[in-house]
Write a protein that holds these residues in place. Structure first.
Motif, short mmCIF file in Angstrom:
data_model
loop_
_atom_site.label_atom_id
_atom_site.label_comp_id
_atom_site.label_asym_id
_atom_site.label_seq_id
_atom_site.Cartn_x
_atom_site.Cartn_y
_atom_site.Cartn_z
N VAL A 1 1.33 0.87 -0.14
CA VAL A 1 1.59 2.33 -0.42
C VAL A 1 2.01 2.94 1.19
N ARG A 2 0.95 2.20 2.07
CA ARG A 2 1.10 2.85 3.38
C ARG A 2 2.53 2.48 3.89
N LEU A 3 2.98 1.28 3.60
CA LEU A 3 4.34 0.87 4.24
C LEU A 3 5.31 1.73 3.45
N ALA A 4 5.28 2.09 2.17
CA ALA A 4 6.29 2.75 1.50
C ALA A 4 6.43 4.26 2.11
N TRP A 5 5.05 4.76 2.09
CA TRP A 5 4.95 6.13 2.64
C TRP A 5 5.77 6.08 4.49
N LEU A 6 5.41 5.24 4.82
CA LEU A 6 5.80 5.02 6.04
C LEU A 6 7.65 5.05 6.31
N TYR A 7 7.95 4.20 5.43
CA TYR A 7 9.33 3.98 5.02
C TYR A 7 10.19 5.35 4.81
N SER A 8 9.20 6.11 3.73
CA SER A 8 9.94 7.30 3.21
C SER A 8 10.07 8.32 4.27
N LEU A 9 8.71 8.46 4.97
CA LEU A 9 8.91 9.50 5.90
C LEU A 9 9.81 9.15 7.02
N LEU B 1 13.00 2.10 -3.08
CA LEU B 1 13.61 1.04 -2.68
C LEU B 1 12.16 0.14 -1.72
N SER B 2 11.63 1.26 -1.11
CA SER B 2 10.71 0.88 -0.08
C SER B 2 9.48 0.33 -0.90
N VAL B 3 8.86 0.71 -1.95
CA VAL B 3 8.02 0.38 -3.00
C VAL B 3 8.29 -0.96 -3.56
N LEU B 4 9.63 -1.36 -3.87
CA LEU B 4 10.13 -2.61 -4.34
C LEU B 4 10.09 -3.72 -3.27
N ILE B 5 10.64 -3.16 -2.30
CA ILE B 5 10.84 -4.15 -1.18
C ILE B 5 9.50 -4.48 -0.50
N ARG C 1 6.60 -4.20 -2.02
CA ARG C 1 5.84 -5.31 -3.07
C ARG C 1 6.46 -6.74 -2.93
N ARG C 2 7.53 -6.84 -2.82
CA ARG C 2 8.28 -8.32 -2.69
C ARG C 2 7.68 -8.65 -1.38
N SER C 3 7.72 -8.13 -0.34
CA SER C 3 7.50 -8.57 1.00
C SER C 3 6.08 -8.88 1.06
N LEU C 4 5.11 -8.00 0.53
CA LEU C 4 3.92 -8.67 0.46
C LEU C 4 3.19 -9.66 -0.58
N LYS C 5 4.12 -10.35 -1.40
CA LYS C 5 3.77 -11.09 -2.20
C LYS C 5 3.18 -12.44 -1.75
N PRO C 6 3.42 -12.97 -0.52
CA PRO C 6 2.75 -13.91 0.25
C PRO C 6 1.32 -13.46 0.28
N LEU C 7 1.06 -12.44 0.65
CA LEU C 7 -0.31 -11.80 0.80
C LEU C 7 -1.08 -12.02 -0.59
N ARG C 8 -0.39 -11.48 -1.66
CA ARG C 8 -1.11 -11.67 -2.93
C ARG C 8 -1.39 -13.15 -3.23
N ASP C 9 -0.30 -13.92 -2.81
CA ASP C 9 -0.50 -15.35 -3.36
C ASP C 9 -1.89 -15.89 -2.38
#
Length: 464
Positions: free
Chosen positions: A9-17, A180-184, A186-194
């Motif tokens: 969420v933080r990254l998506a907000w930063l990208y959006s801002l 797009l920021s949320v989608l990107i 989320r995909r980029s943080l998949k390794p962290l979820r793994d």
């Protein structure tokens, strides 16, 4: 307690801002560019009219010609629509004006240098214009004030429509970037979820699991390596703990079994006082063995938890070594061993701890030395360090056993049953004492010669 927002969420907000800031800046620059284009167009029209008006006013030579000025100016204005002109004297009296009421353009500031257009509202109509001083050829007549303005309503209407369209486009772009920021993210943080999923699956039976580093982005290599290293340490610690638990159970089982068996046998029938006394003495030996084992375990537990704090004082190792060799002399004589001390050294250490460590090593060396051989205890100083080497000739220890000699209850030959050799904690206690003093201990064994070496800070070294 309120939890902080997720990293995604933080990254998506930063990208959006960031996108909002960039789009807003780009929109402002585009709008300014369009408006500047309109200003240049207006100035091109007004500068052309200014040149004609200047030529007309500069040709005036008499006041009679000045009175006929309106006719000349009207002829010059033919073909220009939406353009307003006003000529006034320096006193403010209007000589000519194409706009009603007269003097409507008197509010335009007089240009003192380069001509800069200004906006002005005349009768509810947005206009852009300027005022300049234009001299005439009439003797004694001060320069006339020439004011020019052009209707910019159609420009303003276009700009308002352009701003609305631009705001809609920028807003839609920001929303799209946010999505797009949320989608990107989320995909980029998949390794962290793994990584989190793998951590949630770790249990005592799955400590061999590892995170596959080759599938991770480079930014997570350090985290993945640290995580895998942690799993390796946990696995090694768990294996040691399991082995320790098994060995401890085995060590405790023998004296307890002896106590139980002897007591059961004793109770099968009436015994004489001497028989009871003999069994009680035997039980006492087993109890003492259990007591030593528990005491040693508590000692090692204190060392593992950083509670083994040595009391440092200057210590002459030669005197301590001689006292220990004298103590073990009787035991060595039984095997025909000769105990020898070589060299001397001084260090800052806890005397009781150092005696215990050396006693454990000497007892171990005497126990495993060949009959009629020598056990050498060598002391030496090397700058700010002290080395203690204990050598004995005996059966060579295989290389695979050397790294584990200091583990608790570890046996080089598991088939050997040691009744009087202690609980197998002597070397583990020795290592704990050495490490508590900031030193290191190592062992080498080759060609029937085994050597333990302890390195400790010397008397002149800074305490650890």
């Amino acid at each position: 307690m309120k939890r902080a927002a997720s990293l995604g969420v933080r990254l998506a907000w930063l990208y959006s801002l960031a996108a909002a800031g960039v789009f807003a800046l780009a929109g402002a620059l585009i709008e300014a560019s369009v408006e500047q284009h309109f200003v240049e167009q207006d100035m091109e029209v007004m500068e052309g009219k200014l040149a004609l008006a200047r030529g007309t006013l500069g040709a005036l030579r008499t006041r009679t010609e000045l009175a006929a000025l309106p006719v000349r100016i009207e002829e010059a204005l033919i073909g220009y629509h939406g353009l307003e002109l006003q000529i006034a004297k320096a006193s403010g009296a209007v000589l000519f004006s194409t706009i009603s009421p007269p003097a409507s353009l008197s509010g335009l500031p007089l240009a003192q240098g380069p001509i800069v257009p200004h906006k002005i509202a005349v009768g509810g109509v947005e206009m852009r214009g300027f005022s300049v001083a234009v001299p005439t050829a009439i003797a004694g007549e001060p320069p006339l004030i020439l004011s020019l303005a052009v209707d910019i309503e159609h420009h303003e209407h276009f700009l308002r429509s352009f701003r609305r369209s631009l705001a809609l486009v920028v807003g839609a772009a920001i929303l799209l970037v946010a999505l797009l920021s949320v989608l990107i993210t989320r995909r980029s943080l998949k390794p962290l979820r793994d990584l989190a999923h793998l951590a949630s699956q770790i249990s005592a039976s799955r400590l061999a699991e590892r995170l596959r580093v080759e599938k991770l982005p480079r930014e997570l290599d350090e985290l993945a390596d640290a995580f895998n290293a942690m799993l390796e340490r946990l696995e090694a610690s768990f294996v040691r703990l399991s082995e320790f638990s098994s060995d401890l159970a085995h060590e405790l089982r023998t004296p307890i079994a002896n106590l139980t068996t002897q007591t059961q046998v004793l109770l099968t029938r009436e015994r004489s006082p001497d028989e009871y006394r003999e069994v009680l003495f035997s039980n006492l030996e087993e109890f003492e063995r259990l007591s030593r084992m528990v005491s040693d375990m508590l000692y090692i537990a204190k060392a593992d938890n950083g509670l083994l704090l040595p009391r440092r004082e200057e210590l002459a190792l030669a005197a301590e070594a001689d006292a220990l060799l004298e103590y073990f002399e009787a035991l060595a004589t039984e095997k025909g061993l000769k105990l020898v001390r070589i060299g001397e050294a001084r260090l800052l250490a806890d005397p009781l701890m150092i005696r215990r460590a050396l006693a454990n090593l000497l007892a171990n060396a005497i126990r495993h030395a060949d009959p009629d051989s020598r056990v050498e205890l060598e002391l030496a100083e090397h700058g700010d360090a002290v080395s203690i080497r204990l050598r004995n000739r005996g059966e060579t220890i295989a290389p695979e056993h050397l790294p584990r000699l200091f583990d608790r209850f570890y046996r080089v030959d598991p088939a050997r049953v040691r009744v009087s050799d202690g609980a197998g904690l002597g070397l583990a206690i020795t290592r704990s004492i050495v490490e508590a003093h900031g030193g290191q201990i190592a062992v080498r064994s080759a060609e029937r010669m085994t050597e333990f070496e302890i390195r400790l800070p010397g008397a002149n070294a800074r305490p650890v």
